[in-house]
Structure formats: structure tokens, C-alpha cells
Design an enzyme around this catalytic site. Structure first.
Site, short mmCIF file in Angstrom:
data_model
loop_
_atom_site.label_atom_id
_atom_site.label_comp_id
_atom_site.label_asym_id
_atom_site.label_seq_id
_atom_site.Cartn_x
_atom_site.Cartn_y
_atom_site.Cartn_z
N SER A 175 -31.94 30.17 65.10
CA SER A 175 -30.50 29.99 65.38
C SER A 175 -29.98 30.98 66.43
O SER A 175 -28.88 30.83 66.93
CB SER A 175 -29.70 30.17 64.08
OG SER A 175 -29.83 31.50 63.61
N ARG A 179 -28.13 31.19 72.33
CA ARG A 179 -27.39 32.10 73.23
C ARG A 179 -28.16 33.38 73.55
O ARG A 179 -27.86 34.04 74.54
CB ARG A 179 -26.05 32.47 72.60
CG ARG A 179 -26.20 33.22 71.29
CD ARG A 179 -24.98 33.14 70.38
NE ARG A 179 -25.25 33.83 69.11
CZ ARG A 179 -25.97 33.32 68.13
NH1 ARG A 179 -26.51 32.12 68.25
NH2 ARG A 179 -26.20 34.00 67.04
N LYS A 192 -36.67 41.82 67.53
CA LYS A 192 -35.93 41.51 68.75
C LYS A 192 -36.22 42.52 69.86
O LYS A 192 -36.26 42.16 71.04
CB LYS A 192 -34.42 41.48 68.47
CG LYS A 192 -33.95 40.20 67.82
CD LYS A 192 -32.43 40.16 67.76
CE LYS A 192 -31.98 38.86 67.09
NZ LYS A 192 -30.51 38.82 66.91
N ASP A 236 -22.53 43.29 66.32
CA ASP A 236 -21.88 42.15 65.67
C ASP A 236 -21.25 42.58 64.34
O ASP A 236 -20.97 41.76 63.50
CB ASP A 236 -22.91 41.04 65.42
CG ASP A 236 -24.04 41.49 64.51
OD1 ASP A 236 -24.09 42.69 64.17
OD2 ASP A 236 -24.87 40.65 64.12
N CYS A 279 -9.49 54.53 73.33
CA CYS A 279 -10.78 54.34 72.68
C CYS A 279 -10.73 53.04 71.89
O CYS A 279 -9.70 52.35 71.88
CB CYS A 279 -11.14 55.54 71.80
SG CYS A 279 -10.26 55.60 70.22
N CYS A 296 -20.19 35.76 64.09
CA CYS A 296 -20.62 34.50 64.70
C CYS A 296 -21.35 33.60 63.71
O CYS A 296 -21.27 32.37 63.79
CB CYS A 296 -21.55 34.78 65.89
SG CYS A 296 -20.69 35.53 67.27
#
Ligand SMILES: [Zn+2]
Length: 374
Positions: A175, A179, A192, A236, A279, A296
Site C-alpha cells: 500500500s 506514492r 525502507k 507521519d 517554530c 494517511c
């Protein structure tokens, strides 16, 4: 008859170089290894005819040639004239005179691979050879090798940023591939950071990738980002963002923030080196409740959107490294893909900010992590 070539002094060459002329050192690689004129590009004379079009696609690009004493550069300049370049001059006295005149010399200058690879950067006066050297020396920390980190890492590697530190403890999932273009179908299940290293090495083997297959936490955040020039927030989750914000303030590092949600995204730069810069907590003083801030995986995201936002982050990172243009400090750039609009909001520093305000107290990273637990 060879075309007639103008001969100029090293001082005149330096002046023209500063006005945008490209200085080509036509000595052999081993001769140039001992140093060459600052900002020059090294291409041995024997390969000049075949390589120059990659470096100077336009025949009106002003070119200068230099060698050891001024003989070979004269022949090289004559070759360039015959190839159709209109504005060519040879440096009389060569590198020997360049040095005795006390003009700037760069050590470890560009080899032919770098001159070719970065030729489109070398043509830009705002980047040029000295900018490319800066990029090569730069260290960028990317937090997250996902939707935002993918495009940012790819373009920063392509641009020749010397060291990319990738921090992520996830594995590639199917999934993600909608992107996260650093990864590949055949690498589902791989860490990753490892998957990203393979892609980046394939794109630009000159770039050093430091893979940190770990989760950013209170205990390691400073160690992970210390000694970098720019930090890119591709996280994320809120604990990571609040920790990054705190650590960038403590270490005085510029933080390039980006976030995406469904069809919209936003970008800004929080530069703790500047007293006027806000900041992350000037924007979001406290983390929102989990139900108000779906990620997401919960809310969905248009696949191209992190590509656009991540590339804006890469663009800001490169500007910060080169010290060119106007960074997104004090400005929040918002993109709406459905409306196809960019909107810029003023984002001033908040004197009451719990992160950077005058009454703010830094109680350690564990405390910062705690505020996200509620
Ligand atoms: Zn603040």
C-alpha cells in the site's frame, strides 16, 4: 587554419568567470588532482570535443580554457571555436600563472563524472561550481523514507547532496507503492531504509546514504540529526514532529516541514538560527486529539500529493544549503490539488509559543514526547 582565439590574463579570466563564463581546465585528471582554479570544470583536452555539448548546450555560452602554461588551452579554445562556440578565450600563462597571481584555487576539484553529471547546475550562476561543492559537502537528515521522503531523497541525491541520512523503522508494504516511489514491488517486506539506499545508489552512486533503521525517539533524536545542515520532516506522526521541532531548536538546525492530507498539503521552513523564525509549535502549539488528526492510513491521500509537497521541501533544502533565494521562513505555503491553487499564509513567530516563546521552558525530550501521549 585554426580559428583565432583571444588570450586573456588569469585576472581577466576570474572576472569573466564571475560574470558567468565557464572555465574549463583541460589538463589531465592527474594534473588537476593537485588543485585547479576555483569554480573551474575539469575535462581533459582529448575528450573536450565530445563532452563540451553536455556542459554547454548553447553556443553563446562564454567559455574559457586553461591548462598548465597556456599552450594546450589555446588548442582547446581553437577546437571550441571550430565547434561553433562564439565566445571563447584561453588563459595565457595557465594554472602556473593563476597560482603565482594568488587567485583562488580549489582542492579536490570536479572529476569528469561530476562535471558531466552536474553540468546543468554548473551553468547556473546561482549554483555553479562553488554551489555544487557546497551541495557535495552538505549533510541532510530525512526523517521518514515514505511519501514525502521519497521524492525529496531522490531529487536531493540527483542534485549531488553529499550525505543523506534516512531515518525510518518501517518495512515496505504494497500500500506504500502508490506514492512512496523510492521503493519497488520486488522489495516489499524490506526495511525502507535499505530499499531507499538501493534506489538512491542506482540514481547517483556518488551520494553517501546513511541508513538508520530505527524509530526517532526522545533518547536518540539529537544523535540522529546532529551534525547535519538541514533536517527534512517527512514524518507521519505527531510525537516525531514535536521531537524534531524541539531538537532542531536545541541544536539550532533549519527544519523543512511538510504535511499532506487527502488532496491538500503544506510546507514551511522553521529556521532556529534566525530570531524572526517561527517554530512548528507556533503553528501547532499542542498536538491535536487523535480523532481530529487522522493520518494517511486512516484518511487516504492522493498519491501524487506527497510528491509535490516533498519536492517543495527538497527545493527549500537546496536553497538553504546554497543560501540562495528566499526561504519559506514565516510563511506557510498551502497547496490544494483539486482546486490547483497555492495559497501563502503569513506565519509569524508567536511570542507565547510553548516551544520558542520567551516564557517557554525546555523540560527535556521525554516531556516533549509526553505531550503527544495525551
Ligand atoms: Zn514557536
Amino acid at each position: 587554419m585554426p580559428a583565432e582565439v583571444e588570450q586573456i590574463t588569469p585576472v581577466q579570466a576570474l572576472e569573466r568567470q564571475r560574470r558567468g563564463a565557464l572555465l574549463i581546465d583541460v589538463r589531465e585528471d592527474d594534473e588537476r588532482a593537485g588543485g585547479m582554479p576555483e569554480g573551474a570544470v575539469g575535462i581533459a583536452r582529448a575528450t573536450l570535443a565530445q563532452r563540451v555539448s553536455g556542459l554547454a548546450p548553447r553556443h553563446d555560452q562564454p567559455l574559457l580554457t586553461i591548462c598548465a602554461t597556456g599552450n594546450r588551452s589555446l588548442l582547446a579554445a581553437s577546437t571550441l571555436r571550430q565547434l561553433g562556440y562564439a565566445d571563447v578565450a584561453s588563459v595565457s600563462g595557465g594554472f602556473r600563472r593563476w597560482q603565482s597571481d594568488g587567485l583562488p584555487v580549489a582542492a579536490g576539484a570536479f572529476d569528469a563524472d561530476a562535471a558531466d553529471r552536474y553540468s546543468r547546475h554548473l551553468l547556473l550562476p546561482e549554483v555553479g561550481a562553488s554551489g555544487q561543492v557546497k551541495l557535495g559537502k552538505a549533510r541532510v537528515a530525512l526523517i521518514g523514507a515514505g511519501g514525502l521522503g521519497s521524492p525529496a531523497a531522490l531529487y536531493l541525491a540527483a542534485a549531488g547532496v553529499g550525505t543523506l541520512t534516512l531515518v525510518d523503522d518501517d518495512k515496505v508494504e504494497k500500500s506504500n507503492l502508490q506514492r512512496q516511489i523510492l521503493h519497488a514491488d520486488a522489495r516489499i517486506g524490506m526495511a525502507k531504509t535499505d530499499s531507499a539506499s538501493i534506489t538512491l545508489a542506482g540514481l547517483n552512486p556518488r551520494v553517501r546514504v546513511e541508513a538508520r533503521n530505527e524509530r526517532l525517539r526522545a533518547a536518540n533524536v539529537e544523535a540522529l540529526i546532529r551534525d547535519h545542515d538541514v533536517v527534512i520532516d517527512g514524518a507521519d506522526n505527531f510525537p516525531t514532529r514535536y521531537l524534531l521541532d524541539a531538537a532542531c531548536r536545541q541544536l539550532s538546525l533549519p527544519l523543512v516541514y511538510g504535511a499532506v492530507h487527502r488532496f491538500t498539503g503544506q510546507v514551511s521552513v522553521f529556521d532556529a538560527r534566525r530570531p524572526d523564525s517561527p517554530c512548528y509549535r507556533c503553528l501547532f502549539p499542542e498536538p491535536p486529539a487523535a480523532e481530529d488528526a487522522p493520518n494517511c492510513a486512516q484518511a487516504g491521500v492522493l498519491g501524487v500529493l506527497p510528491g509535490i509537497i516533498g519536492l517543495l521541501q527538497a527545493s527549500e533544502a537546496i536553497k538553504l544549503i546554497l543560501d540562495i533565494g528566499k526561504p519559506l521562513v514565516g510563511r506557510l505555503l498551502c497547496f490544494d490539488a483539486l482546486a490547483a491553487t497555492f495559497r501563502e499564509l503569513r506565519l509569524p513567530r508567536d511570542p507565547q509559543c510553548p516551544g520558542c516563546g520567551s516564557d517557554a521552558v525546555f523540560g527535556g525530550y521525554e516531556d516533549v514526547q509526553q505531550i503527544c501521549a495525551h
